[in-house]
Design a protein around this motif. Sequence first.
Motif, PDB file in Angstrom:
ATOM      1  N   UNK A 179       0.815  -1.208   0.000  1.00 45.24           N
ATOM      2  CA  UNK A 179       0.000   0.000   0.000  1.00 45.24           C
ATOM      3  C   UNK A 179       0.855   1.267   0.000  1.00 45.24           C
ATOM      4  N   UNK A 180       2.162   1.120   0.184  1.00 47.40           N
ATOM      5  CA  UNK A 180       3.063   2.269   0.103  1.00 47.40           C
ATOM      6  C   UNK A 180       3.211   2.749  -1.344  1.00 47.40           C
ATOM      7  N   UNK A 181       2.923   1.876  -2.293  1.00 44.04           N
ATOM      8  CA  UNK A 181       2.954   2.238  -3.714  1.00 44.04           C
ATOM      9  C   UNK A 181       1.697   3.048  -4.012  1.00 44.04           C
ATOM     10  N   UNK A 182       1.822   4.340  -4.354  1.00 46.79           N
ATOM     11  CA  UNK A 182       0.636   5.177  -4.532  1.00 46.79           C
ATOM     12  C   UNK A 182      -0.295   4.704  -5.644  1.00 46.79           C
ATOM     13  N   UNK A 183       0.243   4.138  -6.698  1.00 49.13           N
ATOM     14  CA  UNK A 183      -0.597   3.648  -7.798  1.00 49.13           C
ATOM     15  C   UNK A 183      -1.406   2.436  -7.322  1.00 49.13           C
ATOM     16  N   UNK A 184      -0.732   1.501  -6.637  1.00 50.97           N
ATOM     17  CA  UNK A 184      -1.423   0.328  -6.123  1.00 50.97           C
ATOM     18  C   UNK A 184      -2.437   0.732  -5.053  1.00 50.97           C
ATOM     19  N   UNK A 185      -2.060   1.690  -4.187  1.00 49.24           N
ATOM     20  CA  UNK A 185      -2.958   2.169  -3.142  1.00 49.24           C
ATOM     21  C   UNK A 185      -4.243   2.713  -3.765  1.00 49.24           C
ATOM     22  N   UNK A 186      -4.112   3.523  -4.798  1.00 46.70           N
ATOM     23  CA  UNK A 186      -5.285   4.095  -5.463  1.00 46.70           C
ATOM     24  C   UNK A 186      -6.109   3.012  -6.146  1.00 46.70           C
ATOM     25  N   UNK A 198     -16.905   8.179   2.105  1.00 49.91           N
ATOM     26  CA  UNK A 198     -15.635   7.733   1.545  1.00 49.91           C
ATOM     27  C   UNK A 198     -14.627   8.851   1.331  1.00 49.91           C
ATOM     28  N   UNK A 199     -14.973  10.056   1.723  1.00 48.93           N
ATOM     29  CA  UNK A 199     -14.008  11.163   1.589  1.00 48.93           C
ATOM     30  C   UNK A 199     -12.761  10.840   2.417  1.00 48.93           C
ATOM     31  N   UNK A 200     -11.619  10.973   1.792  1.00 56.38           N
ATOM     32  CA  UNK A 200     -10.367  10.713   2.490  1.00 56.38           C
ATOM     33  C   UNK A 200     -10.043   9.242   2.691  1.00 56.38           C
ATOM     34  N   UNK A 201     -10.880   8.356   2.193  1.00 56.19           N
ATOM     35  CA  UNK A 201     -10.635   6.922   2.343  1.00 56.19           C
ATOM     36  C   UNK A 201      -9.465   6.516   1.465  1.00 56.19           C
ATOM     37  N   UNK A 202      -8.550   5.737   2.021  1.00 54.95           N
ATOM     38  CA  UNK A 202      -7.467   5.181   1.236  1.00 54.95           C
ATOM     39  C   UNK A 202      -7.379   3.691   1.516  1.00 54.95           C
TER      40      UNK A 202
END
Length: 103
Positions: A28-35, A59-63
């Motif tokens: 989840x540290x990978x921003x593309x994978x996280x998104x 879901x606002x701010x949900x990651x």
Amino acid sequence: HIAAEVHAAHKHAKALDTAKALVAGKTLADPVFNEHVKSTMLKALLAAGVISSLDDPKVKGLDAEAVAKMLAAGADAGERDSHGRTAVMLAASEKARKQLQLR
């Protein structure tokens, strides 16, 4: 009936193996994978009726980290949408679709 159940179980197991292979080594540290995880989970939450739309204020701010916490708190990762797909299956199919588009 039994043959159909065995076939369905085999298909499900194959889908899970595919999903696991597609995300192996990802964090989840990978921003593309996280998104990607966030997007896929939002689609699953929408399909399960947990949220009313992708713009739902819940879901606002949900990651992906927040999704992981929801799962740790007991959210059902096996929840299926109206087509019988789990979030893992959706993630695998979405990633496979994107990989095919890149070729």
